[in-house]
Design a protein around this motif. Structure first.
Motif, PDB file in Angstrom:
ATOM      1  N   THR A   1      42.283  34.642  31.124  1.00  0.00           N
ATOM      2  CA  THR A   1      42.344  36.028  30.660  1.00  0.00           C
ATOM      3  C   THR A   1      41.870  36.186  29.216  1.00  0.00           C
ATOM      4  O   THR A   1      41.806  37.297  28.721  1.00  0.00           O
TER       5      THR A   1
ATOM      6  N   SER B   1      40.992  39.680  27.324  1.00  0.00           N
ATOM      7  CA  SER B   1      41.825  40.091  26.199  1.00  0.00           C
ATOM      8  C   SER B   1      40.984  40.320  24.963  1.00  0.00           C
ATOM      9  O   SER B   1      41.207  41.259  24.203  1.00  0.00           O
TER      10      SER B   1
ATOM     11  N   ARG C   1      45.066  47.713  32.805  1.00  0.00           N
ATOM     12  CA  ARG C   1      46.320  46.995  32.523  1.00  0.00           C
ATOM     13  C   ARG C   1      46.797  46.202  33.736  1.00  0.00           C
ATOM     14  O   ARG C   1      47.282  45.082  33.600  1.00  0.00           O
ATOM     15  N   ARG C   2      46.682  46.756  34.918  1.00  0.00           N
ATOM     16  CA  ARG C   2      47.089  46.038  36.137  1.00  0.00           C
ATOM     17  C   ARG C   2      46.249  44.787  36.335  1.00  0.00           C
ATOM     18  O   ARG C   2      46.772  43.722  36.663  1.00  0.00           O
TER      19      ARG C   2
ATOM     20  N   LYS D   1      46.985  41.935  33.746  1.00  0.00           N
ATOM     21  CA  LYS D   1      48.280  41.264  33.919  1.00  0.00           C
ATOM     22  C   LYS D   1      48.270  40.225  35.039  1.00  0.00           C
ATOM     23  O   LYS D   1      49.176  39.408  35.122  1.00  0.00           O
TER      24      LYS D   1
END
Length: 86
Positions: free
Chosen positions: A6, A10, A42-43, A46
């Motif tokens: 990620t 990010s 956002r989903r 995560k």
């Protein structure tokens, strides 16, 4: 520190959040959102173990979003302001 899978996403999100609201110029990062794709971004961010395809999807959502503060988001949703006025 986020998992390696990620980190690219990010970093992209962080770069975008260095910007400011396109309407009122708010720059406090805690107040900024990706309009209209904030929830989808956002989903996806995560999720654990994001592959390259998911990273590309997230970057596309980020790139197709406008940065707005929470106040302007509410105004947009209630037709109090429009992107034409930005």
């Amino acid at each position: 520190r986020p998992p390696r899978s990620t980190q690219g996403v990010s970093s992209a999100a962080s770069d975008v959040y260095k910007r400011q609201c396109v309407h009122c110029k708010e720059s406090e990062t805690v107040c900024l959102k990706f309009y209209p794709h904030d929830l989808a971004i956002r989903r996806k961010v995560k999720r654990v173990g994001i592959n390259e395809e998911s990273q590309a999807e997230i970057k596309e959502l980020i790139n197709s979003s406008k940065i707005v503060c929470r106040n302007c988001w509410v105004k947009l949703d209630n037709d109090l302001i429009e992107f034409d006025t930005f």
